[in-house]
Design an enzyme around this catalytic site. Structure first.
Site: not given
Ligand code: LLP
Length: 859
Positions: A705, A741-744, A811-812
């Site tokens: 997050g 566990e970050p992603g973004r 087309c939206e």
């Molecule tokens: N851990 C869990 C259990 C999650 O569900 C997620 C993301 C993450 C970690 C990683 O979150 P991050 O660090 O990337 O914020 N599609 C949306 C974001 C959805 C995130 C879903 N879960 C967007 O484009 O903003």
């Protein structure tokens, strides 16, 4: 009228802090000199040295001689030291006013403390400061003359005004007086006069009340029909919100009189609402400027700009509001009900601010700045009202007001704001009949937290059009907190030529910069309290990125068999987590067989297939009760399908025990795109205390997050603060291993989309720029109203033109990548760059309309 050319006056007003040091007078001299050099007549209106008016007020209230003398001594000492600091020679003028102070203190009238005496005492502050000021300007070789404000501002009592008001809150009818303007110009070009005071018809000194010096400047501005009134103070102007609550608040570069009046009335302190009317009536422009930063343009207040597009200009909040709700007792539509209840307010001397009515209820608000609302007054009022209706007092409340011309035409953009209020208790909504404000009355305790969120929502919804440089200036934080680290320049600026060459070969196309990914991974690794880092591969599972991140020591967090497979293929050595949601039974079994740590977030797997987990360890994902994140759709607490509710924890433990399953870890991920470091500390503390109770828990996983700012208004996540906050919890709970566990955070800034302009179009008032990347390549703007910076890479350094909507070929109607973007004049074939597309871009792409989404390239 004389046939001399009209004198052109500039009125400059300097407040208490701006006249209190020698250095400030140097600045005042420079400002005045600059206007004189431009051929203007200058009138300087000053406040008392800071704190002096308060001291004088205490003096007027003191009942004994000793405290009066002590205050007198302090005031004398302060002005003596200022005289010395300014290295002034001519002491006579100062001496005159200090003796006057002595005379007033000694005066027998002091014992009676009469109002005329009080007014004379209070006026001394400005008489002293203006005297010091003139002497100082003369020493700096500016020929300034002292002007007695009372000679020119003539107070007139208002109807029904009591004696207190006539002496201490007087009003001056100030209309342009060309004869006076000419006559004064004939006497010289630079004058210093006093704010805050006037003279009544009997020739006595009277005081103008709160905000009095600003009002004086405004009266003089009107009287002289000045070219401009400048209020010089210690802040650059009016802001789109109180900067102390909202550091992202924008300087309001331009307001019309009515908007400024509305903002001042509804809470902004920088200008007293009283001082706008005189300049508005005389059509004299008024500006607010910062003495410490004279180079800043400040806020300009003038007549309505004819081409102004509607925008919310500010959000303000006033506390201490009391609501009186009056329910009529069986008197539906009874003639005169309103007249009856309002009569009671009038009798108790209460002025009503907002009104809400229904068939059976009338609710009104009382503003403490306009009323003496104490419990005696209220109970007397309620006792009277109880004769005609059922009364309820609701307090303390706060009135949160959105201000902007044409409020009603912006309602469609306020859905986010309304949704935010929907989550709160709103007692009253009122829309002003002049179409300038929309006010919500809520419980006072929630206002301070709510205002920054609403300010942010208004910007995101483009209801507050901060991109319009004609109206909105810089953020307060950028003006006054220079130490805030500037955002690092984006990698794609330096690699523009390479990107343009790449776009020749193919568009639309995602381009990733591995160096950015690496830098982000390394930055996270410096947060030492985190024992193990994982990457949430759903953000972007491109093999090259995964490999890079795994090389930096990250494990991989997966939510599907497909992600697990990708993780094994690319980085077989990396630890894998499986954190699915509503996954079918077989997926858990398969993952466990592959040696992957499992996370459950529901009772169902234990209730129905408990035997699958017997003898194993699992992690438990909890819903801690509130979600956070950049949009409702990414909040995973409370009303979302994720996580085990805390009230099911005991049952979960019972079932785990029954099946011989060990709860080795607790996990919580409450949302995505969070920029506040305190969030993870909260999660960590809550998990730690639950972990202690459970006993078997070894690991706490505080989720991902971690946000990245999308708009210039957002402040980057402070990694050092995050590390510090986590370290505090770690010290209290050293027994747990900490995972995240970050992603973004790792990939968002590393990716951009290159798209080619296909067509442009004008329809109605909107200009469209179409490109070959659509919502099938990047769905975030359509799904979350996400903001992605868009630049015309081909013409990156050309001047921006009118705002456009950037759209794709799908087309939206929702196929919009950006609204109100100021691109340079853009043509077919130009290459657009859509920034911050590395996270949840390609990963969420689709083949909708059977259009291939953007491909992916690693630089
Ligand atoms: N851990 C869990 C259990 C999650 O569900 C997620 C993301 C993450 C970690 C990683 O979150 P991050 O660090 O990337 O914020 N599609 C949306 C974001 C959805 C995130 C879903 N879960 C967007 O484009 O903003």
């Amino acid at each position: 009228m004389s046939d001399q050319p009209a004198a052109s006056w500039i009125v400059l007003k300097f407040g208490g802090t701006s006249v209190s040091t020698r250095a400030h007078w140097d600045k005042i001299a420079a400002i005045a000199r600059a206007w004189r050099e431009r051929g203007k007549q200058v009138l300087i209106v000053v406040s008392a040295l800071s704190g002096i008016t308060d001291q004088l007020k205490v003096l007027t209230e003191a009942h004994a001689d000793a405290p009066r003398r002590a205050i007198r001594d302090a005031i004398v000492a302060r002005h003596e030291s200022m005289f010395a600091e300014m290295q002034l020679a001519d002491r006579a003028p100062l001496q005159y006013w200090l003796e006057r102070l002595d005379a007033l203190v000694a005066n027998a009238r002091a014992e009676a403390g009469g109002l005329p005496w009080q007014a004379e005492v209070l006026a001394l502050g400005e008489q002293l400061s203006s005297t010091l000021g003139v002497t100082c300007l003369n020493r700096l070789n500016l020929a300034a003359q002292w002007l007695d404000a009372r000679e020119h501002l003539h107070a007139q009592p208002l109807p029904n005004q009591n004696a207190w008001g006539r002496y201490l809150s007087a009003s001056v009818p100030a209309a342009p007086d060309p004869v006076f303007a000419q006559a004064l110009a004939a006497r010289g070009g630079l004058f210093v006069t006093q704010g805050f005071m006037a003279r009544n018809a009997q020739g006595e000194t009277v005081i103008l009340g709160r905000g009095g010096s600003d009002t004086s400047a405004s009266y003089f501005g009107a009287l002289l029909k000045a070219e401009k009134v400048e209020i010089w103070t210690d802040v650059a102007g009016m802001f789109s919100a109180n900067p102390r609550q909202v550091p992202n608040a924008r300087l309001l570069a331009r307001l019309d009189y009515e908007e400024a009046q509305e903002i001042a009335t509804t809470g902004a302190k920088v200008l007293h609402p009283r001082c706008i009317n005189p300049v508005r009536e005389a059509r004299v422009p008024l500006a607010i400027r910062d003495t410490n930063f004279p180079e800043l343009p400040g806020t300009e207040i003038g007549a309505v700009a004819p081409d102004a597009a509607p925008s919310v200009k500010a959000i303000s909040s006033r506390g201490g509001i009391t609501l009186i709700s009056m329910e009529s007792i069986g008197m539906w539509q009874q003639v005169g009900f309103l007249a009856d209840v309002f009569e009671h307010f009038k009798r108790h001397g209460l002025s009503i601010d907002l009104v809400g009515t229904s068939e059976t209820n009338v609710t009104v608000s009382l503003d403490p700045t306009e009323n003496l609302v104490n419990s005696d007054v209220l109970s007397a009022l309620c006792a009277d009202l109880a004769k005609v209706c059922r009364v309820k007092v609701i307090a303390p409340c706060a009135a949160i007001t959105l201000v902007g011309r044409g409020m009603r035409s912006m309602l469609h953009k306020l859905s986010g704001v309304l949704a935010e209020f929907g989550a709160q208790r709103v007692h009253l909504i009122s829309q002003s009949s002049n179409n300038l404000n929309l006010t919500f009355v809520v419980d006072e305790v929630i206002a301070a937290d709510l205002v920054p969120t609403l300010h942010d929502l208004l910007i995101r919804a483009e209801a507050m059009r901060v991109e319009d440089a004609a109206v909105f200036g810089p953020r307060w934080r950028d003006l006054y907190k220079k130490e805030q680290s500037a955002r690092a320049e984006s990698w794609w600026i330096a690699r523009r030529a390479e990107l343009l060459a790449l776009a020749e070969a193919r568009t639309p196309c995602y381009v990733y910069d591995l160096a950015t990914v690496r830098a982000r991974a390394q930055a996270l690794r410096t947060i030492s309290p985190v024992d193990r880092w994982f990457y949430a591969i759903k953000a972007n599972a491109h093999p090259a990125l995964l490999k890079e991140i795994a090389t930096q020591g990250f494990g991989l967090e997966c939510v599907s068999p497909g992600e697990l497979e990708r993780a094994v293929q690319v980085a077989p050595e990396a630890t894998r987590l499986f954190t699915p949601n509503f996954a079918p039974r077989a997926e858990y079994a398969a993952a466990r067989a592959g040696g992957v740590a499992l996370t459950l977030d529901n009772l169902h797997p234990f209730e129905r297939w408990g035997e699958d987990f017997s003898g194993h360890e699992i992690f438990l994902r909890l819903d801690l009760g509130a979600g956070r994140g950049h949009h409702d759709k990414v909040k995973t607490g409370a009303q979302s399908k994720f996580g085990l509710a805390l009230d099911e924890l005991d049952e979960f433990r019972r079932l785990a025990h029954r099946h011989g399953v060990r709860i080795a870890g607790l996990h919580a991920h409450l949302g995505s795109g969070i920029l506040d470091a305190a969030h993870w500390k909260d999660v960590y503390v809550q998990l730690a205390s639950l972990g202690e109770k459970i006993g078997s828990v070894r690991v706490l996983n505080i989720g991902g997050g971690l946000g990245v700012p999308a708009r210039g208004d957002e402040i980057s996540l402070d990694l050092a603060a995050l590390g510090g906050a986590l370290a505090e919890v770690k010290a209290a709970y050293p027994q747990f291993e900490l995972w995240a566990e970050p992603g973004r955070y790792l990939v968002a800034d590393a990716g951009v989309i290159l798209a080619r302009v296909t067509q442009t179009k004008r329809k109605g008032d909107t200009r469209y720029v179409g490109c070959d990347a659509g919502m099938n390549s990047l769905i975030r703007p359509a799904l979350y109203e996400a903001y992605h910076e868009i630049v015309n890479l081909t013409r990156m350094y050309a001047a921006p033109a009118e705002p456009v909507q950037v759209v794709g070929p799908i087309c939206e109607s929702g196929d919009v990548l950006g609204n109100n973007r100021r691109l340079p004049p853009t043509c077919e074939g130009d290459v657009l760059l859509i920034a911050q597309a590395g996270a949840y871009g390609a990963a969420m792409a689709s083949h909708y309309n059977l259009r291939e989404p953007a491909g992916e390239v690693i630089l």
